[in-house]
Write an enzyme that holds these catalytic residues in place. Structure first.
Site, PDB file in Angstrom:
ATOM      1  N   LYS A 180      15.528 -10.135  -0.553  1.00 41.34           N
ATOM      2  CA  LYS A 180      15.254 -11.479  -1.079  1.00 41.34           C
ATOM      3  C   LYS A 180      16.155 -11.823  -2.248  1.00 41.34           C
ATOM      4  CE  LYS A 180      10.577 -12.605  -0.121  1.00 41.34           C
ATOM      5  NZ  LYS A 180       9.964 -11.324   0.107  1.00 41.34           N
ATOM      6  N   SER A 235      13.948  -0.770  -7.080  1.00 37.45           N
ATOM      7  CA  SER A 235      12.899  -0.322  -6.163  1.00 37.45           C
ATOM      8  C   SER A 235      13.145   1.100  -5.664  1.00 37.45           C
ATOM      9  CB  SER A 235      12.837  -1.265  -4.964  1.00 37.45           C
ATOM     10  OG  SER A 235      11.912  -0.775  -4.025  1.00 37.45           O
ATOM     11  N   SER A 236      12.065   1.877  -5.579  1.00 36.78           N
ATOM     12  CA  SER A 236      12.199   3.232  -5.034  1.00 36.78           C
ATOM     13  C   SER A 236      12.519   3.189  -3.535  1.00 36.78           C
ATOM     14  CB  SER A 236      10.935   4.056  -5.289  1.00 36.78           C
ATOM     15  OG  SER A 236       9.826   3.460  -4.660  1.00 36.78           O
ATOM     16  N   ASP A 237      12.454   1.996  -2.929  1.00 34.03           N
ATOM     17  CA  ASP A 237      12.918   1.875  -1.530  1.00 34.03           C
ATOM     18  C   ASP A 237      14.376   2.331  -1.423  1.00 34.03           C
ATOM     19  OD1 ASP A 237      10.485   0.642  -1.168  1.00 34.03           O
ATOM     20  OD2 ASP A 237      11.304  -1.342  -0.710  1.00 34.03           O
ATOM     21  N   VAL A 241       7.858   0.359   1.491  1.00 33.91           N
ATOM     22  CA  VAL A 241       8.927   0.923   2.319  1.00 33.91           C
ATOM     23  C   VAL A 241       9.164   2.394   1.965  1.00 33.91           C
ATOM     24  CG1 VAL A 241      11.411   0.803   2.834  1.00 33.91           C
ATOM     25  CG2 VAL A 241      10.036  -1.288   2.810  1.00 33.91           C
ATOM     26  N   LYS A 267      -1.018  -0.643  -4.123  1.00 39.15           N
ATOM     27  CA  LYS A 267       0.357  -0.723  -3.643  1.00 39.15           C
ATOM     28  C   LYS A 267       0.959   0.664  -3.870  1.00 39.15           C
ATOM     29  CE  LYS A 267       4.777  -2.925  -4.679  1.00 39.15           C
ATOM     30  NZ  LYS A 267       5.494  -3.945  -5.439  1.00 39.15           N
ATOM     31  N   GLU A 273       5.146  -0.826   7.986  1.00 37.66           N
ATOM     32  CA  GLU A 273       4.578  -0.622   6.641  1.00 37.66           C
ATOM     33  C   GLU A 273       3.310  -1.453   6.424  1.00 37.66           C
ATOM     34  OE1 GLU A 273       5.274  -2.669   3.208  1.00 37.66           O
ATOM     35  OE2 GLU A 273       7.151  -3.606   3.829  1.00 37.66           O
TER      36      GLU A 273
HETATM   37  N1  PSU Z   1       9.632  -7.708   0.005  1.00 37.18           N
HETATM   38  C1  PSU Z   1       8.955  -8.642   0.692  1.00 37.18           C
HETATM   39  N2  PSU Z   1       7.654  -8.444   0.989  1.00 37.18           N
HETATM   40  C2  PSU Z   1       6.999  -7.314   0.609  1.00 37.18           C
HETATM   41  C3  PSU Z   1       7.731  -6.322  -0.104  1.00 37.18           C
HETATM   42  C4  PSU Z   1       9.047  -6.568  -0.386  1.00 37.18           C
HETATM   43  O1  PSU Z   1       9.518  -9.645   1.053  1.00 37.18           O
HETATM   44  O2  PSU Z   1       5.806  -7.187   0.878  1.00 37.18           O
HETATM   45  C5  PSU Z   1       7.053  -5.044  -0.482  1.00 37.18           C
HETATM   46  C6  PSU Z   1       7.546  -3.914   0.436  1.00 37.18           C
HETATM   47  O3  PSU Z   1       6.452  -3.056   0.707  1.00 37.18           O
HETATM   48  C7  PSU Z   1       8.553  -3.191  -0.437  1.00 37.18           C
HETATM   49  C8  PSU Z   1       7.957  -3.365  -1.802  1.00 37.18           C
HETATM   50  O4  PSU Z   1       8.723  -1.836  -0.100  1.00 37.18           O
HETATM   51  O5  PSU Z   1       7.421  -4.690  -1.804  1.00 37.18           O
HETATM   52  C9  PSU Z   1       8.924  -3.179  -2.934  1.00 37.18           C
HETATM   53  O6  PSU Z   1       8.236  -3.262  -4.131  1.00 37.18           O
HETATM   54  P1  PSU Z   1       8.943  -2.890  -5.508  1.00 37.18           P
HETATM   55  O7  PSU Z   1       9.949  -3.987  -5.731  1.00 37.18           O
HETATM   56  O8  PSU Z   1       7.841  -2.871  -6.511  1.00 37.18           O
HETATM   57  O9  PSU Z   1       9.611  -1.561  -5.298  1.00 37.18           O
HETATM   58 MN    MN Z   2       9.982  -1.868  -9.471  1.00 31.57          MN
END
Ligand code: PSU
Ligand code: MN
Length: 331
Positions: free
Chosen positions: A185, A166-168, A132, A112, A50
């Protein structure tokens, strides 16, 4: 996998986009690097990587160095790296050295890009660093089954009120790609993240441990739903997931290497401080993770960045081994 079965899978996937699309039209939708294109059509192991981690996850120049090292580790272990990002509106699968450098210097000027952002970045011919969710989507589109990252997103703390999930996690529920990460995390709500993954039907496996790891630390207090001990174990999960057409992703959580988990407790207390600051500054939504990462790095005097780099490289090593084992299984 044989060349012909790889080709038919590619053409099947291309057909999946639109039954009437010709190859040249597909070629205009996404750009595969020559190396990745060759590897996919000959059934060689490929590992997707990624790019938000490069643009938003780490400062320059460590981000560029890490991105290069990750690619070198994947190659050294027998697979072809495919770093994925959107450049000038074109989703690129596999970046040249110049493209990698461009993305690293753009830093947070790159968008992003999660799944929801893809169409807008493409139509405005923007530069997008894929998270992701977006990286999984493009990997799956071209037939890449193994994907390496640092950490995945999750259910944010207080997510039961904010609905910041997260959409992950939903992508893992709908896209059949195996994501190799160091877990989630502790800035996130780990028990709820695991619950949500269960709801989404995602197979979550911890590597050589019974516990789900928490990125900077090997432990989270949460038991992993299942355990795998070798690259071959992981490859079998991916292979059966494909054969049964489950359509869901797999999360393989590899704990941070022991020598780097020592700083874990220090980092944990920095995380608590950073979360309080984020609340005070009213930082929310997709700005929250980048803020917390940068602030934790400042508070720990760089210890969190060193740990982050170490675990990403470790994931690259395991991802490459899994991709090699999978290619052997599919031969
Ligand atoms: N966690 C990390 N480092 C990162 C990310 C997550 O320790 O860089 C990034 C990854 O690209 C992950 C995204 O897919 O943040 C998730 O963001 P959000 O919580 O806004 O969905
Ligand atoms: Mn979010």
């Amino acid at each position: 996998m044989t060349t012909s079965s790889a080709m038919s899978r590619l053409s099947h996937l291309q057909g999946h986009l639109s039954p009437t699309d010709s190859n040249s039209k597909i070629g205009r939708l996404v750009k595969l690097s020559p190396e990745v294109s060759r590897a996919l059509s000959s059934g060689q192991p490929v590992v997707a990587v990624e790019s938000t981690i490069i643009s938003h996850g780490m400062p320059y120049p460590q981000n560029l160095e890490t991105a290069r090292e990750v690619e070198a580790i994947v190659r050294k272990n027998g697979a072809v790296p495919a770093t994925i990002a959107i450049l000038d509106g074109i989703p690129c699968i596999g970046l040249s050295i110049e493209e990698l450098e461009r993305l690293a210097t753009l830093g947070s000027k790159a968008r992003k890009t999660a799944r929801r952002d893809i169409v807008h970045v493409v139509t405005t011919r923007g530069n997008g660093a894929t998270t992701v969710s977006a990286t999984m989507y493009f990997a799956s589109m071209v037939g890449i089954s193994v994907f390496v990252t640092g950490g995945t997103g999750g259910v944010h703390r207080h997510g039961e009120h904010t609905m910041d999930i997260s959409s992950d996690l939903t992508e893992l529920g709908r896209t059949p790609v195996a994501v190799i990460s160091a877990g989630v995390k502790s800035i996130l709500d780990i028990p709820r993240t695991l619950e949500y993954l269960e709801t989404q039907g995602v197979c979550v496996a911890a590597y050589k441990t019974d516990e789900f790891p928490a990125f900077f630390t090997e432990t989270s207090g949460c038991k992993a739903p299942c355990r795998v001990d070798t690259p071959e174990d992981c490859a079998r999960l991916i292979d059966v997931n494909t054969k049964l057409k489950l359509g869901t992703g797999i999360l393989i959580a590899v704990p941070i290497p022991k020598e780097h988990s020592a700083s874990g407790n220090l980092i944990e207390s920095a995380i608590q401080i950073a979360i309080t600051e984020a609340r005070e500054k009213k930082i929310t939504g997709n700005a929250e993770t980048p803020f917390l990462l940068a602030r934790v790095n400042e508070i720990t005097g760089g210890a969190s960045l060193a740990a982050n780099i170490a675990l990403v490289k470790n994931n690259a090593l395991h991802g490459a081994k899994i991709a090699v084992a999978l290619a052997q299984l599919r031969e």
